[in-house]
Motif scaffolding. Structure first.
Motif, PDB file in Angstrom:
ATOM      1  N   THR A  22       3.725   1.557 -13.031  1.00  0.00           N
ATOM      2  CA  THR A  22       3.770   0.329 -12.026  1.00  0.00           C
ATOM      3  C   THR A  22       2.675   0.648 -11.180  1.00  0.00           C
ATOM      4  OG1 THR A  22       5.252   1.832 -10.653  1.00  0.00           O
ATOM      5  CG2 THR A  22       6.395   0.319 -12.113  1.00  0.00           C
ATOM      6  N   GLU A  23       2.421  -0.354 -10.295  1.00  0.00           N
ATOM      7  CA  GLU A  23       1.324  -0.250  -9.366  1.00  0.00           C
ATOM      8  C   GLU A  23       2.033  -0.385  -7.906  1.00  0.00           C
ATOM      9  OE1 GLU A  23      -1.813  -3.281  -9.845  1.00  0.00           O
ATOM     10  OE2 GLU A  23      -1.723  -3.115 -12.022  1.00  0.00           O
ATOM     11  N   ARG A  24       1.295   0.235  -7.025  1.00  0.00           N
ATOM     12  CA  ARG A  24       1.696   0.389  -5.579  1.00  0.00           C
ATOM     13  C   ARG A  24       0.509   0.382  -4.596  1.00  0.00           C
ATOM     14  NH1 ARG A  24       6.080   4.495  -4.613  1.00  0.00           N
ATOM     15  NH2 ARG A  24       7.100   3.158  -5.938  1.00  0.00           N
ATOM     16  N   ARG A  25       0.603  -0.387  -3.528  1.00  0.00           N
ATOM     17  CA  ARG A  25      -0.614  -0.130  -2.509  1.00  0.00           C
ATOM     18  C   ARG A  25      -0.110   1.118  -1.798  1.00  0.00           C
ATOM     19  NH1 ARG A  25      -4.149  -4.394  -2.070  1.00  0.00           N
ATOM     20  NH2 ARG A  25      -3.947  -6.169  -3.222  1.00  0.00           N
ATOM     21  N   MET A  26      -1.036   2.024  -1.633  1.00  0.00           N
ATOM     22  CA  MET A  26      -0.822   3.335  -0.875  1.00  0.00           C
ATOM     23  C   MET A  26      -2.225   3.794  -0.407  1.00  0.00           C
ATOM     24  SD  MET A  26       1.296   5.462  -3.673  1.00  0.00           S
ATOM     25  CE  MET A  26       2.323   6.343  -2.685  1.00  0.00           C
ATOM     26  N   LEU A  30      -4.994   1.431  -4.008  1.00  0.00           N
ATOM     27  CA  LEU A  30      -4.041   0.906  -5.171  1.00  0.00           C
ATOM     28  C   LEU A  30      -3.732   2.287  -6.013  1.00  0.00           C
ATOM     29  CD1 LEU A  30      -2.514  -1.459  -6.316  1.00  0.00           C
ATOM     30  CD2 LEU A  30      -4.331  -1.543  -8.046  1.00  0.00           C
ATOM     31  N   GLY A  36       7.425   6.456 -11.308  1.00  0.00           N
ATOM     32  CA  GLY A  36       7.451   6.735 -10.024  1.00  0.00           C
ATOM     33  C   GLY A  36       6.490   7.821  -9.480  1.00  0.00           C
ATOM     34  N   MET A  38       2.815   9.296  -9.300  1.00  0.00           N
ATOM     35  CA  MET A  38       1.423   8.738  -9.208  1.00  0.00           C
ATOM     36  C   MET A  38       0.343   9.609 -10.241  1.00  0.00           C
ATOM     37  SD  MET A  38      -0.979   8.249  -5.867  1.00  0.00           S
ATOM     38  CE  MET A  38      -2.858   8.284  -6.373  1.00  0.00           C
TER      39      MET A  38
END
Length: 109
Positions: A22-26, A30, A36, A38
């Motif tokens: 999955t991708e998440r802005r952090m 990105l 879950g 990284m």
């Protein structure tokens, strides 16, 4: 902070077949996560890679790397790879594979 969308797309090309990603802005960039955890991310033009504490020194001996020090405290187990060291697809592949393998070795979150 903006991030290099071209680098993000190159990473997507490598990880896209894995449904656990999955991708998440952090961190103003990105992050790409495996169940879950990284694995790798893009901040600015650079790649952050989760290599694990035991592989940190070896990773830091490679050209274009530095300690991940986002908060003012060095984070063991993470490195930043400069964009200049990622021009070749083979180099990016190796870093993405390493980060993905480490994240995949962790229990899902």
């Amino acid at each position: 902070m903006a991030f290099d969308e071209g680098l993000a797309e190159r990473i997507r090309d490598r990880l896209g077949a894995d449904p656990a990603i999955t991708e998440r802005r952090m961190f103003g960039g990105l992050a790409f996560l495996h169940e879950g955890n990284m694995a790798v991310g893009v901040i600015g033009d650079d790649l952050m890679v989760r290599v694990g504490p035991d592989a940190t020194d070896t990773a830091l001996a490679k050209p274009g790397t530095r300690v991940f020090d986002f908060t003012g405290r060095p984070m063991r187990g993470w490195v930043v790879v400069a964009a200049s060291a990622l021009a070749e697809d083979k180099a990016l592949d190796a870093w993405v594979d390493q980060g993905h393998a480490f994240a995949a070795s962790l229990p899902p979150k």
